[in-house]
Scaffold this motif. Structure first.
Motif, short mmCIF file in Angstrom:
data_model
loop_
_atom_site.label_atom_id
_atom_site.label_comp_id
_atom_site.label_asym_id
_atom_site.label_seq_id
_atom_site.Cartn_x
_atom_site.Cartn_y
_atom_site.Cartn_z
N LEU A 272 0.68 34.19 -19.67
CA LEU A 272 0.76 33.62 -21.02
C LEU A 272 -0.52 33.87 -21.81
O LEU A 272 -0.50 34.35 -22.94
CB LEU A 272 1.03 32.12 -20.91
N ASN A 275 -1.91 37.77 -22.65
CA ASN A 275 -1.21 38.66 -23.58
C ASN A 275 -1.09 38.02 -24.96
O ASN A 275 -0.01 37.88 -25.52
CB ASN A 275 0.19 38.99 -23.03
N THR A 279 1.76 36.51 -27.20
CA THR A 279 2.04 35.09 -26.98
C THR A 279 1.15 34.18 -27.83
O THR A 279 1.21 32.97 -27.70
CB THR A 279 1.80 34.72 -25.50
N LEU A 282 2.66 31.15 -29.47
CA LEU A 282 3.10 30.16 -28.48
C LEU A 282 1.91 29.40 -27.91
O LEU A 282 1.92 28.17 -27.79
CB LEU A 282 3.83 30.93 -27.36
N VAL A 283 0.87 30.16 -27.57
CA VAL A 283 -0.35 29.55 -27.01
C VAL A 283 -0.94 28.57 -28.02
O VAL A 283 -1.32 27.45 -27.69
CB VAL A 283 -1.38 30.65 -26.64
#
Ligand SMILES: [Zn+2]
Length: 453
Positions: A272, A275, A279, A282-283
Motif C-alpha cells: 500500500l 506504491n 495508492t 487511499l493512503v
C-alpha cells in the motif's frame, strides 16, 4: 583528532542519576510572567560544581542572566559551528502535586526510575550533554569545528527571552551553524503502526502556529423574545462549518516518513505505502482517520476558547471564539484566513489573526552527513532500528535558530518502550536510570561526529 570511544571513560548510571537528581530538585519553572530567577541561578551554580572541566575549558555566558551559552572553540574556529540545545525550564507540576508518586521536585530515585518534573522535558538531556562534554574533555578530545551548548530558560513559554536572545547574540558575532540538535523526536516502541519494535523518530521540520479570533457582534435582546441571528448562534454555525471543512490534505510532508518506514513494514502495508503513485489517495484517506497522522497531512484548526454571555435571560451582543491553528512548513497565515472566510461565508463573523509564530521554514535536508551521523549514532546506541523523519506539531526553541542554521534536527536520545511511558508535562514524569549511560554515550558520539566534520 577525535578519540575512539574506547578511550572515553563514561560515568555509570548511579553517578549520572545522582547529578541529575540534584538538578531536578531545583524548581526552574517558567511562567508567562515573572518566573522566579533563584532556582535558575542555583542550577547554574550546581552545574559549575558538577562539571568543573566544562567550566574550565568552555566559555560560559549568561544571556539575559538566566539562559546559558557554552562555547567550545574548535581547532578551526573559522568553520561554521554546530549546536546542541536543551532548556533549563520546566512546566509547573499540575494542580495537584499529591497525585504524584514522589513529590515532583524531590528528584526521587526508586523502582529503577528517576522521578521528577522536567526529567524527560528536558533536564536529562541537559545533564547528559554536560556529562558527555566532561568525559570528552577528560579524554583530551578537541573538536575541529566549534561546538555550542545553548540552554534557554523560557522554552515552555515561547523562548523569547532565552533562545531568541541567544540567537541574537550569535548573529551579532556573525556565527553561522552547520547543524543543530534539539528536543523533538526520541526512541519509542509502538509508535509506528505495523512495527512492533523500537523506532527512532527525528523531527526534520516543525509546524508554525496561528491564533485566530472569530468575533460576532449582533443585536442584544431579552431571552424571552429571541429572534434569528443572535451572536451565539452565528458563531456556533461558523465553528461547525470550520470543523466540517478541514484544509486540503497533501502527502508532501508524510512522504519522507513513509519512505523511511517502508522497508520495516509488514507485507500488505508495504504494498500500500510502496506504491503511492497508485495508492496515494487511499493512503491519504487512511491517514486522515486518526488525529495524529491527520495532522501530518494538513494545516489543522482547533477551536480552543469560547466567550459569550453574562446573564441567564440576556441574549448577548457579542460572541468570540479562538482557534489554535498549526501550519505545515512554508504555509502562510493568509492562506489560512482565506480558507476560513470562504468556509464561514458570513461577513458578520470577523476573522482576524491575533498571534502567530514566524512561518516555519523549509524542512532540513535528510541527505546530509549530519543527518547520517544521527542515524549512525542511533544505531550504535539502540541497534539497527528504523530511523524515521517526521514533521513536529509543537514548537520548540529550535525555531529561533532558523535564521542561522538550515539543518535543524529535533531528537533527544530518550527511549520509551511503550507510548504510555512518555509522561512529558504529565503526572509522574520519570526516566529509567539504566537509560542514562546510553544517553551520555550517544551525546558524546554526536559531539565527536559533528565536532570532527
Ligand atoms: Zn521541552
Amino acid at each position: 583528532m577525535s578519540q575512539p570511544e574506547s578511550t572515553l571513560s563514561l560515568p555509570d548510571a548511579q553517578q549520572i542519576a545522582r547529578r541529575l537528581s540534584a538538578a531536578l530538585q531545583l524548581p526552574t519553572i517558567s511562567y508567562e510572567e515573572n518566573s522566579p530567577s533563584a532556582p535558575f541561578l542555583a542550577l547554574h551554580q550546581l552545574l559549575a560544581a558538577q562539571y568543573p572541566l566544562v567550566h574550565q575549558h568552555l566559555k560560559r555566558e549568561g544571556i539575559n542572566q538566566l539562559s546559558l551559552l557554552f562555547t567550545w572553540e574548535g581547532a578551526q574556529p573559522e568553520l561554521p559551528g554546530v549546536a546542541f540545545l536543551a532548556h533549563q525550564d520546566v512546566v509547573p507540576a499540575g494542580e495537584n502535586e499529591a497525585n504524584w508518586t514522589h513529590p515532583p521536585f524531590s528528584g526521587a530515585i526508586g523502582d529503577g526510575y528517576l522521578w521528577g518534573r522536567g526529567v524527560v522535558d528536558m533536564k536529562s538531556q541537559l545533564i547528559t550533554l554536560l556529562e558527555a562534554v566532561e568525559a570528552l574533555l577528560a579524554a583530551g578530545f578537541k573538536p575541529r569545528r566549534t561546538i555550542y551548548l545553548a540552554f534557554g530558560h523560557d522554552e515552555e513559554t515561547g523562548g523569547k527571552q532565552g533562545a531568541r536572545a541567544i540567537v541574537a547574540a550569535l548573529q551579532q558575532r556573525g556565527v553561522q551553524l552547520d547543524a543543530l540538535m534539539d528536543e523533538g523526536g526520541s526512541v519509542g516502541g509502538g509508535v509506528a503502526p505495523g512495527i512492533p519494535g523500537l523506532v527512532a523518530v527525528i523531527a526534520f521540520a516543525e509546524k508554525s502556529y496561528a491564533n485566530i479570533k472569530l468575533e460576532v457582534a449582533a443585536r442584544a435582546g431579552h431571552a424571552s423574545t429571541p429572534g434569528r441571528g443572535g451572536a451565539i448562534g452565528l458563531l456556533s454555525r461558523a465553528i461547525t462549518r470550520i470543523e466540517r471543512h478541514p484544509m486540503p490534505a497533501s502527502l508532501e510532508f508524510a512522504r519522507p516518513t513513509i519512505q523511511a518506514l517502508l522497508p520495516h513494514l509488514p507485507w500488505p502495508f508495504r504494498l500500500l505505502f510502496g506504491n503511492l503513485w497508485l495508492t496515494g489517495g487511499l493512503v491519504q484517506m487512511a491517514l486522515a482517520q486518526t488525529p495524529y497522522s491527520n495532522a501530518m497531512l494538513r494545516n489543522t484548526i482547533a477551536p480552543t476558547l469560547l466567550q459569550a454571555g453574562y446573564k441567564f435571560n440576556v441574549i448577548p451582543e457579542r460572541a468570540t471564539a479562538f482557534l489554535n491553528c498549526r501550519l505545515l512548513p512554508g504555509r502562510q497565515v493568509d492562506e489560512l484566513l482565506a480558507h476560513l472566510r470562504q468556509v464561514v461565508q458570513d461577513e458578520r463573523v470577523q476573522i482576524t489573526c491575533i498571534d502567530t509564530s514566524a512561518p516555519a521554514k523549509k524542512p532540513a535536508s535528510l541527505d546530509t552527513p549530519y543527518y547520517h551521523d544521527l542515524e549512525k549514532n542511533i544505531a550504535a546506541g539502540y541497534g539497527p532500528i528504523p530511523t524515521c523523519p517526521i514533521v513536529m506539531f509543537g514548537a520548540s526553541d529550535a525555531r529561533h535558530y532558523e535564521a542561522i542554521c538550515s539543518r535543524i534536527y529535533r531528537f533527544q536520545p530518550t527511549c520509551f518502550l511503550e507510548p504510555d511511558e512518555d509522561r512529558t508535562h504529565g503526572v509522574d514524569e520519570r526516566i529509567k536510570i539504566d537509560q542514562l549511560p546510553t544517553m551520555v554515550a550517544f551525546n558524546a558520539r554526536m559531539m565527536q561526529s559533528w565536532g570532527s566534520r
